[in-house]
Design a protein around this motif. Structure first.
Motif, PDB file in Angstrom:
ATOM      1  N   ILE A  63       0.841  -1.200   0.000  1.00  0.00           N
ATOM      2  CA  ILE A  63       0.000   0.000   0.000  1.00  0.00           C
ATOM      3  C   ILE A  63       0.874   1.247   0.000  1.00  0.00           C
ATOM      4  O   ILE A  63       0.570   2.236  -0.670  1.00  0.00           O
ATOM      5  N   GLU A  64       2.004   1.182   0.724  1.00  0.00           N
ATOM      6  CA  GLU A  64       2.957   2.295   0.673  1.00  0.00           C
ATOM      7  C   GLU A  64       3.429   2.519  -0.754  1.00  0.00           C
ATOM      8  O   GLU A  64       3.536   3.648  -1.227  1.00  0.00           O
ATOM      9  N   LYS A  65       3.706   1.419  -1.422  1.00  0.00           N
ATOM     10  CA  LYS A  65       4.187   1.503  -2.802  1.00  0.00           C
ATOM     11  C   LYS A  65       3.147   2.184  -3.685  1.00  0.00           C
ATOM     12  O   LYS A  65       3.472   3.043  -4.500  1.00  0.00           O
ATOM     13  N   VAL A 185      -1.899  14.816  -1.458  1.00  0.00           N
ATOM     14  CA  VAL A 185      -2.066  14.404  -0.068  1.00  0.00           C
ATOM     15  C   VAL A 185      -0.819  14.764   0.721  1.00  0.00           C
ATOM     16  O   VAL A 185       0.288  14.404   0.345  1.00  0.00           O
ATOM     17  N   PRO A 186      -1.002  15.478   1.806  1.00  0.00           N
ATOM     18  CA  PRO A 186       0.155  16.012   2.512  1.00  0.00           C
ATOM     19  C   PRO A 186       0.922  14.983   3.330  1.00  0.00           C
ATOM     20  O   PRO A 186       2.016  15.269   3.783  1.00  0.00           O
ATOM     21  N   THR A 187       0.364  13.844   3.560  1.00  0.00           N
ATOM     22  CA  THR A 187       1.062  12.882   4.401  1.00  0.00           C
ATOM     23  C   THR A 187       2.029  12.045   3.581  1.00  0.00           C
ATOM     24  O   THR A 187       1.936  11.978   2.369  1.00  0.00           O
ATOM     25  N   THR A 188       2.924  11.396   4.268  1.00  0.00           N
ATOM     26  CA  THR A 188       3.854  10.513   3.583  1.00  0.00           C
ATOM     27  C   THR A 188       3.138   9.217   3.225  1.00  0.00           C
ATOM     28  O   THR A 188       2.127   8.869   3.839  1.00  0.00           O
ATOM     29  N   PRO A 189       3.649   8.516   2.260  1.00  0.00           N
ATOM     30  CA  PRO A 189       3.028   7.254   1.884  1.00  0.00           C
ATOM     31  C   PRO A 189       2.902   6.303   3.062  1.00  0.00           C
ATOM     32  O   PRO A 189       1.907   5.601   3.208  1.00  0.00           O
ATOM     33  N   LYS A 190       3.904   6.314   3.929  1.00  0.00           N
ATOM     34  CA  LYS A 190       3.890   5.377   5.044  1.00  0.00           C
ATOM     35  C   LYS A 190       2.739   5.693   5.990  1.00  0.00           C
ATOM     36  O   LYS A 190       1.979   4.818   6.381  1.00  0.00           O
ATOM     37  N   ALA A 191       2.597   6.981   6.291  1.00  0.00           N
ATOM     38  CA  ALA A 191       1.518   7.407   7.171  1.00  0.00           C
ATOM     39  C   ALA A 191       0.169   7.058   6.556  1.00  0.00           C
ATOM     40  O   ALA A 191      -0.759   6.621   7.237  1.00  0.00           O
ATOM     41  N   LEU A 192       0.102   7.249   5.260  1.00  0.00           N
ATOM     42  CA  LEU A 192      -1.142   6.972   4.553  1.00  0.00           C
ATOM     43  C   LEU A 192      -1.494   5.494   4.663  1.00  0.00           C
ATOM     44  O   LEU A 192      -2.637   5.116   4.929  1.00  0.00           O
ATOM     45  N   ASP A 194      -0.444   3.368   6.913  1.00  0.00           N
ATOM     46  CA  ASP A 194      -0.786   3.080   8.303  1.00  0.00           C
ATOM     47  C   ASP A 194      -2.240   3.414   8.579  1.00  0.00           C
ATOM     48  O   ASP A 194      -3.002   2.612   9.111  1.00  0.00           O
ATOM     49  N   GLN A 195      -2.569   4.636   8.173  1.00  0.00           N
ATOM     50  CA  GLN A 195      -3.918   5.152   8.384  1.00  0.00           C
ATOM     51  C   GLN A 195      -4.961   4.230   7.746  1.00  0.00           C
ATOM     52  O   GLN A 195      -5.935   3.836   8.363  1.00  0.00           O
ATOM     53  N   PHE A 196      -4.695   3.882   6.504  1.00  0.00           N
ATOM     54  CA  PHE A 196      -5.653   3.068   5.760  1.00  0.00           C
ATOM     55  C   PHE A 196      -5.856   1.726   6.452  1.00  0.00           C
ATOM     56  O   PHE A 196      -6.974   1.297   6.701  1.00  0.00           O
ATOM     57  N   LEU A 197      -4.743   1.083   6.803  1.00  0.00           N
ATOM     58  CA  LEU A 197      -4.852  -0.245   7.395  1.00  0.00           C
ATOM     59  C   LEU A 197      -5.558  -0.182   8.744  1.00  0.00           C
ATOM     60  O   LEU A 197      -6.338  -1.061   9.093  1.00  0.00           O
ATOM     61  N   LYS A 198      -5.292   0.904   9.510  1.00  0.00           N
ATOM     62  CA  LYS A 198      -5.918   1.024  10.823  1.00  0.00           C
ATOM     63  C   LYS A 198      -7.431   1.225  10.664  1.00  0.00           C
ATOM     64  O   LYS A 198      -8.223   0.638  11.380  1.00  0.00           O
ATOM     65  N   ASN A 199      -7.794   2.029   9.668  1.00  0.00           N
ATOM     66  CA  ASN A 199      -9.209   2.313   9.465  1.00  0.00           C
ATOM     67  C   ASN A 199     -10.000   1.082   9.072  1.00  0.00           C
ATOM     68  O   ASN A 199     -11.127   0.896   9.492  1.00  0.00           O
ATOM     69  N   VAL A 200      -9.440   0.266   8.213  1.00  0.00           N
ATOM     70  CA  VAL A 200     -10.225  -0.845   7.699  1.00  0.00           C
ATOM     71  C   VAL A 200     -10.122  -2.070   8.593  1.00  0.00           C
ATOM     72  O   VAL A 200     -10.882  -3.018   8.435  1.00  0.00           O
ATOM     73  N   ASP A 201      -9.172  -2.044   9.546  1.00  0.00           N
ATOM     74  CA  ASP A 201      -8.852  -3.261  10.265  1.00  0.00           C
ATOM     75  C   ASP A 201     -10.028  -3.998  10.895  1.00  0.00           C
ATOM     76  O   ASP A 201     -10.111  -5.210  10.787  1.00  0.00           O
ATOM     77  N   ALA A 239      -4.439  -5.954  -8.575  1.00  0.00           N
ATOM     78  CA  ALA A 239      -3.079  -6.276  -9.008  1.00  0.00           C
ATOM     79  C   ALA A 239      -2.309  -4.970  -9.142  1.00  0.00           C
ATOM     80  O   ALA A 239      -2.739  -4.061  -9.837  1.00  0.00           O
ATOM     81  N   VAL A 240      -1.198  -4.894  -8.433  1.00  0.00           N
ATOM     82  CA  VAL A 240      -0.425  -3.659  -8.394  1.00  0.00           C
ATOM     83  C   VAL A 240       0.919  -3.894  -9.077  1.00  0.00           C
ATOM     84  O   VAL A 240       1.638  -4.837  -8.746  1.00  0.00           O
ATOM     85  N   ASP A 241       1.221  -3.043 -10.010  1.00  0.00           N
ATOM     86  CA  ASP A 241       2.467  -3.168 -10.745  1.00  0.00           C
ATOM     87  C   ASP A 241       3.651  -3.132  -9.782  1.00  0.00           C
ATOM     88  O   ASP A 241       3.761  -2.233  -8.938  1.00  0.00           O
ATOM     89  N   ALA A 242       4.538  -4.103  -9.915  1.00  0.00           N
ATOM     90  CA  ALA A 242       5.630  -4.218  -8.962  1.00  0.00           C
ATOM     91  C   ALA A 242       6.613  -3.064  -9.083  1.00  0.00           C
ATOM     92  O   ALA A 242       7.240  -2.664  -8.110  1.00  0.00           O
ATOM     93  N   LYS A 243       6.768  -2.540 -10.276  1.00  0.00           N
ATOM     94  CA  LYS A 243       7.762  -1.475 -10.472  1.00  0.00           C
ATOM     95  C   LYS A 243       7.209  -0.102 -10.104  1.00  0.00           C
ATOM     96  O   LYS A 243       7.837   0.654  -9.383  1.00  0.00           O
ATOM     97  N   THR A 244       6.030   0.217 -10.623  1.00  0.00           N
ATOM     98  CA  THR A 244       5.539   1.588 -10.492  1.00  0.00           C
ATOM     99  C   THR A 244       4.506   1.769  -9.395  1.00  0.00           C
ATOM    100  O   THR A 244       4.206   2.896  -9.022  1.00  0.00           O
ATOM    101  N   GLY A 245       3.923   0.681  -8.911  1.00  0.00           N
ATOM    102  CA  GLY A 245       2.901   0.806  -7.893  1.00  0.00           C
ATOM    103  C   GLY A 245       1.549   1.245  -8.423  1.00  0.00           C
ATOM    104  O   GLY A 245       0.686   1.671  -7.669  1.00  0.00           O
ATOM    105  N   VAL A 246       1.373   1.155  -9.712  1.00  0.00           N
ATOM    106  CA  VAL A 246       0.095   1.538 -10.307  1.00  0.00           C
ATOM    107  C   VAL A 246      -0.835   0.320 -10.303  1.00  0.00           C
ATOM    108  O   VAL A 246      -0.419  -0.765 -10.678  1.00  0.00           O
ATOM    109  N   PRO A 247      -2.080   0.500  -9.866  1.00  0.00           N
ATOM    110  CA  PRO A 247      -3.017  -0.631  -9.934  1.00  0.00           C
ATOM    111  C   PRO A 247      -3.296  -0.995 -11.394  1.00  0.00           C
ATOM    112  O   PRO A 247      -3.593  -0.120 -12.205  1.00  0.00           O
TER     113      PRO A 247
END
Lengths: 407, 301
Positions: A63-65, A185-192, A194-201, A239-247
């Motif tokens: 998800i960070e990717k 989006v002002p947050t870093t990918p990592k924060a994003l 984290d946020q996403f996973l916490k919300n849906v958990d 399916a997320v592209d391994a190189k670019t992170g594009v779905p």
């Protein structure tokens, strides 16, 4: 006559040999057909075999990717198959006249709802947040939606009609936000992530489920599954592209199994900058142009997310609408104040309509009284005889349970 | 030439030996004589005239219709593709005419010529005289098939050229809007029209091979033509039945309308390539079947 005469003149032994050779010649077309059939049968199987081996990563990393992806430019071909299980309108459609002149206007709303059933081929191209193009390929025609800076053009080549609207850049960017990566989006990918996973958990299991080859590229598969039971959604796979992170591919499977409800993915993708003239459009001579003065209601963009339970929140705008439950099994309910479905008391025509409605739905009864359930593969609706409506991406039993609880 | 005949003649055999070296010039001569025979027939000329008339009819109909309504592009309900764009650009008449003739008229003409190729000669008793010449059955069949293919190209060109002439006469010409909405120059558009004519001609090659095979099965030219065209209609109907969509992609007309993909920007190749593959498959299967049948057949007429 010479060839046959000479053939008849030869002796028996030679005749037999010739006969065998004659029969052998017929093996050639049979062999050609056989090889072709084998190729048709085997090549897709061989191509599908062997998922790429990629380094293992966690859902969090994936998800960070995706969030970190800064891909702004791509072009490609997509295939979208939707099978919502609506009653067989699709088979009627193929007998209807071709879509050539059927569209009354080139406004996007009507056209995009066509995507909700059947299989469509789309071409997409994007170059930054300001320029995108989506084309629906039809038989000998094409419907294009072009966003270039302030202009949004839609052009239906089948009926030679165009639709034009001017929007502020902010508006347009918002509208196409679903397609462009989250640049603002002002947050870093990592924060994003984290946020996403916490919300849906609490309601959702997110995992990386192996790898796949999509449009010739190696991709990770992100698997999203409801933890709750009673949802009609079995799983969502991205399916997320391994190189670019594009779905690259999105698959929504029904909990009842069978064919995917929504299957949208790239069949070809190219991450280089599309040529500028892709986004240039001026209506051809003689085309009928409909200008949108901006007063028209906001157009709906087809987004798979809208069919997810989250999309149901949109229904909450309407008065006296309540949402029962949360996450995947949330059910929207509202009171029409009426008497449920129209009853067959007003003449013959009404009777026919009643029969038609009955044939679409299943009669159910419970503590709440009785009602009719209208089923699709994704969204089910229960309309009770006292005029209450329950809608959700949940099974029939869950709807009945909700109606019983609401009593 | 005469020397070659002396050498070859004693070795005449129902199956010409594969060892025979193909004389290129000889084959060309054979092909030319076949093509001239095909084109000199009155029915061939009549077919070409009918094909040329289709774009004229479409052009006049569109002109009269829009003339009465005072211009405006919209309103073309159903009908062949590209009809709505004709009034603004005469070049689109080429595409519309090809789209209108491809499902029925063009394959029918090809069916007549292909079905007649061998059976017609057998029926009129001229086939044995053709075989007296030291050409070999394989080469004769090849010459027949190539002449049918040439007819496919000629028939397509007749439609395209007639449409272009009528389009230029009745409607303005100019920059072409592709169906993707982008603009290309008229020269580029003309180039694409040529490419489309080529694609349409190739689309007919599978049907031509099928017709030739049927033609080798019978000694009656009429029977072969009727069977070929009957088969065409049957296959078209089968392709329309939604319950049979599984076999659809293997029927030879299935990708015929893919020629319109040439008009997308950029050109969308998937369907075009599938069309070519399918036609190649039909040519391989029915071409070799025609060869197996024709080289082993007893020619009695």
């Amino acid at each position: 006559m010479a060839p046959n005469d000479s053939a008849q003149a030869t002796d028996e032994a030679r005749h037999l040999g010739a006969g065998r050779r004659k029969a052998a010649r017929y093996l050639v077309p049979v062999a050609v057909a056989g090889v072709a059939a084998a190729t048709i049968g085997l090549v897709p199987a061989l191509a599908a075999a062997g998922d790429p081996s990629l380094p293992k990563i966690s859902a969090q990393q994936l998800i960070e990717k995706m969030a970190a992806s800064d891909t702004q430019q791509l072009s490609g071909t997509m295939k979208i198959s939707t099978d919502l299980g609506l009653p067989g309108l699709g088979s009627l459609g193929s007998f209807a006249p071709r879509s050539g002149g059927s569209g009354k206007s080139a406004a996007p709303d009507a056209k995009l709802t066509e995507l909700a059933s059947g299989t469509h081929t789309l071409r997409v191209a994007a170059d930054g947040p300001d320029r995108q193009k989506v084309s629906i390929l039809e038989d000998a025609a094409e419907y294009s939606l072009i966003h270039n800076g302030k202009d949004v053009w839609a052009y239906d080549s089948g009926s030679n009609q165009a639709y034009h609207s001017q929007r502020s850049a902010a508006d347009a960017a918002k509208e196409h936000g679903g397609k462009t990566p989250d640049a603002g989006v002002p947050t870093t990918p990592k924060a994003l992530a984290d946020q996403f996973l916490k919300n849906v958990d609490p309601t959702t299991a997110v995992s990386v489920d192996g790898t796949a080859q999509v449009a010739g590229r190696d991709a990770y598969q992100l698997l999203i599954k409801p933890k709750q039971s009673g949802s009609t959604i079995g799983s969502v796979r991205v399916a997320v592209d391994a190189k670019t992170g594009v779905p690259l591919k999105f698959t929504l499977a029904s909990s009842e199994g069978g064919k995917a409800v929504v299957d949208a993915g790239f069949t070809k993708v190219d991450f280089s900058k599309p040529s500028a003239d892709t986004f240039a459009f001026s209506p051809p001579k003689g085309a009928k142009v409909t200008e949108d003065d901006g007063k028209q209601k906001q157009k709906q963009t087809f987004k798979p997310e809208q069919s997810l339970p989250g999309g149901l929140g949109g229904l909450g705008d309407a008065k006296n609408t309540k949402v029962i439950g949360k996450g995947w099994t949330s059910i929207a309910t509202f009171d029409t104040g009426g008497k449920g479905l129209p009853k067959a008391d007003s003449g013959k025509g009404g009777g026919d309509a009643q029969k038609f409605l009955d044939s679409l739905g299943d009669k159910v009864s419970g503590k709440f009284g009785s009602g009719t359930v209208f089923k699709t593969r994704l969204v089910n609706a229960l309309i009770t005889d006292n005029g209450k409506v329950y809608v959700g991406a949940v099974t029939k039993d869950a709807l009945v349970a909700a109606a019983n609880a609401g009593q | 030439m005469s020397r070659a005949e002396v050498v070859e003649a004693p070795r005449r055999d129902p199956e010409p030996g594969p060892a025979r070296r193909p004389g290129v010039l000889w084959s060309l001569g054979l092909f030319r004589s076949e093509l001239v025979t095909v084109l000199r027939r009155w029915r061939t000329l009549a077919l070409l005239v009918v094909l040329a008339a289709v774009p004229i009819l479409i052009g006049i109909a569109v002109k009269v219709d829009t003339g009465g309504r005072g211009g405006g592009g919209g309103g073309g309900e159903g009908g062949p593709a590209f009809l709505t764009q004709i009034t603004n650009n005469g070049l689109f008449l080429v595409f519309a005419a090809l789209a209108a003739t491809l499902p029925v008229f063009l394959p029918m003409a090809v069916g007549v010529v292909a079905g007649d190729a061998v059976a017609g000669e057998a029926g009129s008793g001229t086939l044995r005289y053709l075989l007296v010449a030291p050409a070999g059955r394989t080469r004769l069949l090849l010459a027949k098939y190539v002449s049918v293919l040439a007819f496919c190209a000629i028939a397509t060109l007749v439609v395209a050229v007639s449409a272009l002439a009528v389009g230029a006469l009745l409607f303005p010409l100019g920059e072409v809007t592709t169906i993707s909405g982008t603009q290309i120059s008229f020269a580029d558009g003309l180039l694409r029209a040529v490419a489309i004519a080529g694609v349409v001609a190739v689309s007919l090659s599978g049907m031509a091979a099928l017709g030739l095979f049927i033609s080798t099965l019978t000694n009656s030219g009429i029977a072969a033509m009727a069977t070929t065209i009957g088969l065409l209609i049957t296959v078209q109907i089968l392709g329309q039945i939604p319950q049979l969509h599984a076999i659809g992609p293997y029927l030879f007309p299935h990708y015929w309308l893919s020629f319109a993909d040439v008009l997308r920007q950029p050109v969308y190749w998937d369907q075009l390539v599938k069309n070519f593959e399918l036609q190649a498959l039909y040519v391989a299967v029915f071409g070799s079947a025609a060869w197996a049948r024709f080289t082993t057949k007893d020619i009695t007429a």
